[in-house]
Design a protein around this motif. Structure first.
Motif: not given
Ligand code: BGC
Length: 501
Positions: A250-267
């Protein structure tokens, strides 16, 4: 092999749990016989960073904004939690926090003084959509638009986390994350942000630490809404993984400039002993806690590391969901705070909250290492963990660009007699971690940014205002800010692109 000992007390103390880190207790144990080998970080202080490297800081809406009901903002589950007695250390809440909602321009001035080029902030869902869906609160949306413009004007990249734990209370009342409908609501909310801000914001992280807020909120009840029910946790986990995939689209459909990742907590997870059982437990823990959500995006599948068969039915998994889960992230966000010692549980895994499916986390005993120096929260500092983690993530993802979305530590230092904050231990913490990061980058790992947690001392969840993570000291009564020595040092690092400043 160096002997190693482990903490002997529970990580959860009274009402104030060790937040955002898995908590459990176990006594002193056998030394872990295997550990990765590293050159000591301090041998590498001349470390340089690539020219395009982005130096930044991270915060989260609920931890800094305050203004909890200004301009039409709705209630979040963390507002409700903070207003319930006995939940937060010192009876605190985040009603005012750092008042960034009213002071964001001052905070951007601090970022400018520190030569920073990236600011990772989160949007409060109920500020923009007071009940989570439906009518938009124009003033709330406008706040993020003004914040974005001010950052860009200061030459700072706005990096937006769409969800850092403050679910609209109205959606919790519809069942919260165990309700599969929330995946669609979240994707709509993400699209709304991308539509209104996507001409200026290009870096989007749908979630902060999905592994943590699902388990803490629904699996063990230490975070709001405070449910300890394995079936709810498993449903929440699957809804959030679906939401990640839907929001990506949905983000990419709304904005052609969007790059998407996610922020994972890792131990980084190491076996407590070299027994087969502990080694297997450490492997399973890593795949469950550190990489489950990341692997779901890479492969569309869940790893076979639950207690028993993958609990598709308990999760509410439907045919076709694999295709939703799978999405080619543009980059990966990694937070690193500490390493863990994992042992196999001695009791058989059991469900919580009356269901039939065993709690997957009950397969483990989780402990901290106790070898290196400790911060003021009692966490061992182990800088090598940062290079270790990014190397692992790089291998797993085929060298996708990595953003260090958080690293930081707790030190209580406040203003001394001269009025300045001489927090030498925080400088040492960052210097050693950055040296390790530089080592990994020079070995070929594609890391493009570093966000110190945090710009400001702020509201540390159940620990309230008792744990200071900031590069800037905050007097929470007057809202005075004072850049700590560590902040000034970090500013020099950012200007020079090297750590020996
Ligand atoms: C969370 C922050 C938190 C920090 C320190 C992070 O993993 O994203 O919200 O303040 O840990 O506990």
């Amino acid at each position: 092999m160096e002997r190693r000992s482990f903490i002997k007390r529970s990580l959860a103390v009274g009402g104030a749990a060790l937040l955002a880190r898995p908590a459990s207790a176990f006594g002193a144990g056998e030394p872990a016989a295997q550990e990765p080998t590293h050159t000591p970080a301090l041998a590498f202080t001349g470390a340089r960073f690539p020219e395009s490297f982005l130096w930044g800081t991270a915060t989260a809406a609920h931890q800094v904004e305050g203004a909890w009901k200004d301009d039409g903002k709705g209630e979040s589950i963390w507002d409700r939690w903070g207003h319930s007695p006995g939940r937060i250390a010192g009876g605190a809440n985040a009603d005012t926090a750092c008042d960034q909602y009213h002071r964001f321009k001052d905070d951007i001035e601090i970022m400018k003084r520190l030569n920073l080029k990236s600011y990772r902030f989160s949007v409060s869902w109920p500020r923009v959509l007071p009940t989570g869906t439906g009518a938009v609160n124009a003033k709330g949306l406008d706040y993020y638009s003004r914040l974005t413009d001010a950052l860009l004007e200061a030459g700072i990249r706005p990096f937006c986390t769409i969800y850092h734990w403050d679910l609209p209370q109205a959606l919790e009342e519809k069942g919260g994350w165990p309700n599969r409908d929330l995946a669609g609501h979240f994707a709509d909310y993400a699209a709304l942000l991308a539509k209104h801000l996507g001409d200026r914001i290009t870096v989007w992280a749908p979630f902060n630490m999905p592994e943590t807020f699902t388990y803490y909120g629904y699996g063990n009840g230490r975070f709001p809404p405070g449910r300890a029910n394995t079936d709810d946790y498993l449903r929440a986990l699957h809804t959030v993984a679906l939401a990640q995939g839907l929001a990506y689209r949905s983000i990419k459909a709304a904005s052609s400039k969007a790059t998407v990742g996610s922020a994972y907590g890792m131990e980084p997870a190491f076996p407590r002993t070299q027994s087969d059982a502990d080694r297997e437990a450490a492997r399973r823990f890593h795949e469950l806690h550190n990489t489950l959500f990341l692997n779901a995006t890479l492969t569309g599948r869940y790893p076979d590391v639950f207690a028993g068969p993958i609990p598709y039915e308990a999760m509410g998994f439907r045919s076709g969901d694999e295709a939703v889960l799978k999405c080619p992230l543009d980059w990966v966000g990694v937070h690193y705070y500490l390493r863990l010692a994992i042992a196999a549980a001695t009791e058989p895994p059991k469900p919580r909250g009356g269901g039939q499916t065993p709690d997957p986390m009950s397969q483990f005993h989780i402990g901290l290492f106790n070898e290196g120096p400790k911060n003021d929260a009692g966490w061992e500092m182990w800088p090598q963990g940062l290079s270790y983690l990014v190397t692992q993530v790089s291998k797993l993802t085929g060298n996708l660009p990595i953003e260090i979305t958080e690293t930081g530590s707790v030190f209580a230092d406040g203003p001394g007699a001269d009025g300045a904050v001489h927090d030498k231990r925080r400088i040492a913490f960052y210097r050693d971690h950055l040296a390790e990061l530089a080592r990994a980058i020079q070995a070929g790992v594609n890391v493009r940014s570093y966000h110190a947690w945090s710009l400001l001392d702020n509201f540390e969840w159940n620990d309230g205002y008792t744990r200071r993570f900031g590069l800037t000291w905050v007097d929470f009564a007057s809202q005075e800010r004072k850049i700590k020595d560590s902040g000034l040092w970090y500013g020099r690092v950012a200007a020079a692109n090297r750590v020996d400043v």
